[in-house]
Design a protein around this motif. Structure first.
Motif, mmCIF file in Angstrom:
data_model
loop_
_atom_site.group_PDB
_atom_site.id
_atom_site.type_symbol
_atom_site.label_atom_id
_atom_site.label_comp_id
_atom_site.label_asym_id
_atom_site.label_seq_id
_atom_site.Cartn_x
_atom_site.Cartn_y
_atom_site.Cartn_z
ATOM 1 N N ASN A 152 0.844 -1.203 0.000
ATOM 2 C CA ASN A 152 0.000 0.000 0.000
ATOM 3 C C ASN A 152 0.877 1.251 0.000
ATOM 4 O O ASN A 152 0.616 2.211 -0.719
ATOM 5 C CB ASN A 152 -0.866 0.054 1.259
ATOM 6 N N ILE A 156 0.946 4.084 -2.791
ATOM 7 C CA ILE A 156 0.642 5.489 -2.491
ATOM 8 C C ILE A 156 1.799 6.384 -2.923
ATOM 9 O O ILE A 156 1.601 7.430 -3.560
ATOM 10 C CB ILE A 156 0.336 5.663 -0.987
ATOM 11 N N LEU A 204 -0.580 -12.009 -1.380
ATOM 12 C CA LEU A 204 -1.389 -11.846 -0.166
ATOM 13 C C LEU A 204 -2.335 -13.042 -0.005
ATOM 14 O O LEU A 204 -3.015 -13.423 -0.955
ATOM 15 C CB LEU A 204 -2.188 -10.538 -0.266
ATOM 16 N N PHE A 209 -5.786 -12.102 5.036
ATOM 17 C CA PHE A 209 -6.117 -10.683 4.866
ATOM 18 C C PHE A 209 -7.538 -10.429 5.349
ATOM 19 O O PHE A 209 -7.796 -9.513 6.126
ATOM 20 C CB PHE A 209 -5.968 -10.261 3.401
ATOM 21 N N ASN A 231 -8.549 3.991 4.534
ATOM 22 C CA ASN A 231 -8.268 3.159 3.358
ATOM 23 C C ASN A 231 -7.141 3.776 2.550
ATOM 24 O O ASN A 231 -6.790 4.936 2.744
ATOM 25 C CB ASN A 231 -9.521 2.898 2.513
ATOM 26 N N GLY A 233 -6.831 5.025 -0.018
ATOM 27 C CA GLY A 233 -7.102 6.199 -0.849
ATOM 28 C C GLY A 233 -7.010 7.515 -0.103
ATOM 29 O O GLY A 233 -7.197 8.586 -0.695
ATOM 30 N N ILE A 238 -4.005 10.668 -5.410
ATOM 31 C CA ILE A 238 -4.962 10.010 -6.309
ATOM 32 C C ILE A 238 -5.952 11.044 -6.872
ATOM 33 O O ILE A 238 -6.270 11.043 -8.059
ATOM 34 C CB ILE A 238 -5.685 8.839 -5.582
ATOM 35 N N PRO A 325 -7.807 -6.642 -6.662
ATOM 36 C CA PRO A 325 -7.807 -6.757 -5.197
ATOM 37 C C PRO A 325 -9.192 -6.643 -4.581
ATOM 38 O O PRO A 325 -9.537 -7.411 -3.688
ATOM 39 C CB PRO A 325 -6.913 -5.619 -4.708
ATOM 40 N N VAL A 326 -10.003 -5.715 -5.061
ATOM 41 C CA VAL A 326 -11.308 -5.528 -4.418
ATOM 42 C C VAL A 326 -12.151 -6.793 -4.590
ATOM 43 O O VAL A 326 -12.766 -7.286 -3.645
ATOM 44 C CB VAL A 326 -12.024 -4.275 -4.965
ATOM 45 N N PHE A 329 -10.128 -9.926 -2.662
ATOM 46 C CA PHE A 329 -9.900 -9.887 -1.218
ATOM 47 C C PHE A 329 -11.095 -9.393 -0.405
ATOM 48 O O PHE A 329 -11.081 -9.468 0.807
ATOM 49 C CB PHE A 329 -8.675 -9.016 -0.895
ATOM 50 N N ALA A 347 -14.430 -0.621 5.076
ATOM 51 C CA ALA A 347 -13.796 0.413 5.891
ATOM 52 C C ALA A 347 -14.705 1.624 6.035
ATOM 53 O O ALA A 347 -14.711 2.289 7.062
ATOM 54 C CB ALA A 347 -12.476 0.818 5.261
ATOM 55 N N SER A 348 -15.462 1.916 4.987
ATOM 56 C CA SER A 348 -16.229 3.152 5.047
ATOM 57 C C SER A 348 -17.608 2.946 5.648
ATOM 58 O O SER A 348 -18.297 3.911 5.955
ATOM 59 C CB SER A 348 -16.363 3.759 3.648
ATOM 60 N N LEU A 359 -17.123 2.433 -6.030
ATOM 61 C CA LEU A 359 -15.774 2.205 -6.571
ATOM 62 C C LEU A 359 -15.832 1.999 -8.086
ATOM 63 O O LEU A 359 -14.926 2.395 -8.818
ATOM 64 C CB LEU A 359 -15.130 0.985 -5.907
ATOM 65 N N LEU A 362 -16.009 5.357 -9.774
ATOM 66 C CA LEU A 362 -14.679 5.973 -9.835
ATOM 67 C C LEU A 362 -13.834 5.341 -10.935
ATOM 68 O O LEU A 362 -13.143 6.035 -11.686
ATOM 69 C CB LEU A 362 -13.965 5.783 -8.497
HETATM 70 C C1 HEM Z 1 -5.535 -6.133 -0.719
HETATM 71 C C2 HEM Z 1 -5.432 -5.046 -1.438
HETATM 72 C C3 HEM Z 1 -6.512 -3.999 -1.491
HETATM 73 C C4 HEM Z 1 -7.841 -4.110 -1.268
HETATM 74 C C5 HEM Z 1 -8.634 -5.333 -0.873
HETATM 75 C C6 HEM Z 1 -8.407 -2.807 -1.444
HETATM 76 C C7 HEM Z 1 -9.743 -2.508 -1.274
HETATM 77 C C8 HEM Z 1 -10.259 -1.248 -1.237
HETATM 78 C C9 HEM Z 1 -11.604 -0.906 -0.843
HETATM 79 C C10 HEM Z 1 -12.673 -1.910 -0.409
HETATM 80 C C11 HEM Z 1 -11.713 0.430 -0.911
HETATM 81 C C12 HEM Z 1 -12.930 1.256 -0.536
HETATM 82 C C13 HEM Z 1 -12.685 1.665 0.885
HETATM 83 C C14 HEM Z 1 -13.862 1.571 1.750
HETATM 84 O O1 HEM Z 1 -14.556 2.582 1.804
HETATM 85 O O2 HEM Z 1 -14.105 0.527 2.374
HETATM 86 C C15 HEM Z 1 -10.460 0.951 -1.385
HETATM 87 C C16 HEM Z 1 -10.195 2.281 -1.603
HETATM 88 C C17 HEM Z 1 -9.045 2.714 -2.216
HETATM 89 N N1 HEM Z 1 -7.902 1.986 -2.453
HETATM 90 FE FE1 HEM Z 1 -7.682 0.020 -2.188
HETATM 91 N N2 HEM Z 1 -7.421 -1.934 -1.812
HETATM 92 C C18 HEM Z 1 -6.245 -2.621 -1.851
HETATM 93 C C19 HEM Z 1 -5.013 -2.124 -2.151
HETATM 94 C C20 HEM Z 1 -4.793 -0.842 -2.621
HETATM 95 C C21 HEM Z 1 -3.532 -0.357 -3.117
HETATM 96 C C22 HEM Z 1 -2.201 -1.132 -3.184
HETATM 97 C C23 HEM Z 1 -3.750 0.911 -3.526
HETATM 98 C C24 HEM Z 1 -2.724 1.830 -4.161
HETATM 99 C C25 HEM Z 1 -2.284 2.822 -3.520
HETATM 100 C C26 HEM Z 1 -5.134 1.243 -3.266
HETATM 101 C C27 HEM Z 1 -5.751 2.444 -3.512
HETATM 102 C C28 HEM Z 1 -7.021 2.789 -3.112
HETATM 103 C C29 HEM Z 1 -7.609 4.075 -3.315
HETATM 104 C C30 HEM Z 1 -6.965 5.243 -4.024
HETATM 105 C C31 HEM Z 1 -8.883 4.038 -2.724
HETATM 106 C C32 HEM Z 1 -9.915 5.171 -2.584
HETATM 107 C C33 HEM Z 1 -10.956 5.095 -3.600
HETATM 108 C C34 HEM Z 1 -10.409 5.644 -4.889
HETATM 109 O O3 HEM Z 1 -10.109 6.837 -4.953
HETATM 110 O O4 HEM Z 1 -10.268 4.815 -5.829
HETATM 111 N N3 HEM Z 1 -5.731 0.149 -2.725
HETATM 112 N N4 HEM Z 1 -9.598 -0.097 -1.576
#
Ligand code: HEM
Length: 398
Positions: A152, A156, A204, A209, A231, A233, A238, A325-326, A329, A347-348, A359, A362
């Motif tokens: 992560n 980022i 992973l 996880f 999260n 993000g 971004i 990933p979404v 996982f 998370a939210s 998502l 987006l």
């Molecule tokens: C196991 C790996 C990952 C999973 C399961 C995952 C899952 C998610 C989920 C479910 C959200 C929505 C948050 C919520 O409100 O619950 C989210 C948001 C976000 N994640 Fe991940 N994520 C993963 C890895 C990453 C990685 C490596 C990045 C890169 C930096 C990333 C970037 C983001 C961003 C930028 C958002 C905010 C929404 C957006 O602007 O697209 N995530 N992620």
């Protein structure tokens, strides 16, 4: 060692050990979701030892040791509350206010003094997570948690690097010959994001996880108010990319809402960056202003082609995040859960289908997808693609 340092030392040692022991107990059960009634003596120790640190810091009433110290205390008290939530010693769904008033007061005091939400945020575990002799702050010592934190963080940092590069393009202007190096830097950085996501996907463990890492990112109450989980993000890069590329717009009501909602989850420096970014004209709008008069100019062809390549890569990262990933996982393992375990897995906080739809929106804005139900820049990007001969000749526009 002062009190803030003593609290952090505890977080980095006993706290991590207790959480790890608890995770191993839960994970060994036939029903891995059965948290209540499992490991109670360890939970009591975790709660009471953390409480002693909280009370000492609250009595000190000092948040004035500079940003680093205040941000560190917010991280420590936030991780403590996050763990109490994970171990079901608090649950916002069955309470109207946090059963931990001292920790809540400390978090609110420090959060308000920093201008941040009174809970731990992504910065605490990612870009502002200082390693000591190689060891990063974490909830457990599980290899999958470190993998998640590290990838992560790399993701980022890479998105932030791409945003830095494109900010330079804004200041140089899209007709400058010097923007080539910055578009190249952005492409390289976005390639790194794709590689991070790939590694995470490959390495992973889905069950670890889902059952042992993700639960620390649930929403919890601080005082009366419930705060959503952190999260990956929650940093400005971004959204800087969205806005500078012109794929999302700050006057789109849905997107503006997203920006407002996440503002306090970002570091103050990121909040300032995002505000500045909202005043820029996007690169897409810059090109469109010039297209009628200069589309045939060499600089237009070269720079617009580079811009379009950056857009394509950025779209790929968004599609990859959502489709890999979404799905793998979160969505797939959630399919095996029943109520009430299903509630609160995100998370939210919103129900999973609602979160997945947001998502998806987006993702499609970042892909400039051809959708009539949401506002995307499909038409404008298509116009630019057609105008860029070099891009078309390369076959990439097909
Ligand atoms: C196991 C790996 C990952 C999973 C399961 C995952 C899952 C998610 C989920 C479910 C959200 C929505 C948050 C919520 O409100 O619950 C989210 C948001 C976000 N994640 Fe991940 N994520 C993963 C890895 C990453 C990685 C490596 C990045 C890169 C930096 C990333 C970037 C983001 C961003 C930028 C958002 C905010 C929404 C957006 O602007 O697209 N995530 N992620």
């Amino acid at each position: 060692m002062n009190r803030a340092e003593a609290f952090e030392h505890w977080i980095r040692t006993s706290f991590v050990q207790m959480n790890t022991e608890l995770e191993n107990l839960y994970f060994a059960q036939a029903d891995r979701d059965q948290v209540i009634g499992c490991g109670d003596p360890i939970k009591s120790n975790l709660r009471d030892e953390g409480h002693a640190h909280v009370v000492a810091l609250l009595a000190e009433g000092n948040t004035g040791d500079g940003f680093e110290s205040a941000f560190g205390v917010l991280g420590s008290v936030g991780m403590y509350l996050g763990a109490l939530r994970r171990h079901e010693l608090t649950n916002p769904m069955r309470e109207e206010k946090s059963p931990f008033p001292e920790a809540s007061s400390l978090a609110m005091h420090v959060g308000a003094s920093l201008g941040m939400a009174p809970r731990f945020s992504t910065g605490h575990l990612a870009t502002y997570n200082k390693a000591r002799a190689g060891v990063r702050k974490s909830f457990t010592t599980l290899a999958d948690e470190f993998l998640f934190i590290d990838e992560n963080t790399r993701g980022i940092l890479s998105l932030q690097r791409a945003a830095d590069a494109l900010t330079c393009v804004v200041h140089l202007g899209v007709s400058s010959p010097a923007v080539d190096v910055m578009f190249d830097a952005a492409k390289q950085a976005l390639g790194d994001v794709i590689r991070c996501n790939d590694r995470l996907m490959r390495n992973l463990d889905v069950a670890r996880f889902f059952y042992s890492v993700r639960p620390y990112y649930k929403p919890y109450r601080v005082g009366r108010q419930e705060y959503r989980g952190a999260n990956a993000g929650d940093f400005s890069g971004i959204n800087e990319l969205d806005l500078i590329l012109g794929l999302c717009r700050a006057n789109d009501p849905n997107y503006a809402q997203l920006l407002v909602d996440k503002m306090l989850f970002m570091l103050p420096a990121d909040q300032a960056r995002l505000r500045t970014c909202m005043t820029f004209t996007s690169l897409l709008d810059e090109f469109l202003l010039l297209i009628d008069d200069y589309a045939a100019a060499d600089w237009f062809q070269a720079n617009a082609a580079a811009y379009l390549e950056v857009c394509d890569l950025f779209g790929q990262t968004a599609a990859q995040h959502h489709n890999s990933p979404v799905k793998r996982f979160i969505e797939a393992p959630a399919g095996t859960l029943k109520e009430p375990a299903l509630r609160g897995i995100t998370a939210s906080g919103p129900p999973l289908p609602v979160l997945l739809r947001s998502l998806e929106v987006l993702r499609d804005m970042r892909l400039a997808a051809d959708r009539s139900d949401i506002v995307t820049r499909h038409v404008e990007l298509d116009r630019l693609r057609k105008a860029v001969k070099a891009y078309r000749q390369s076959g990439a526009a097909e």
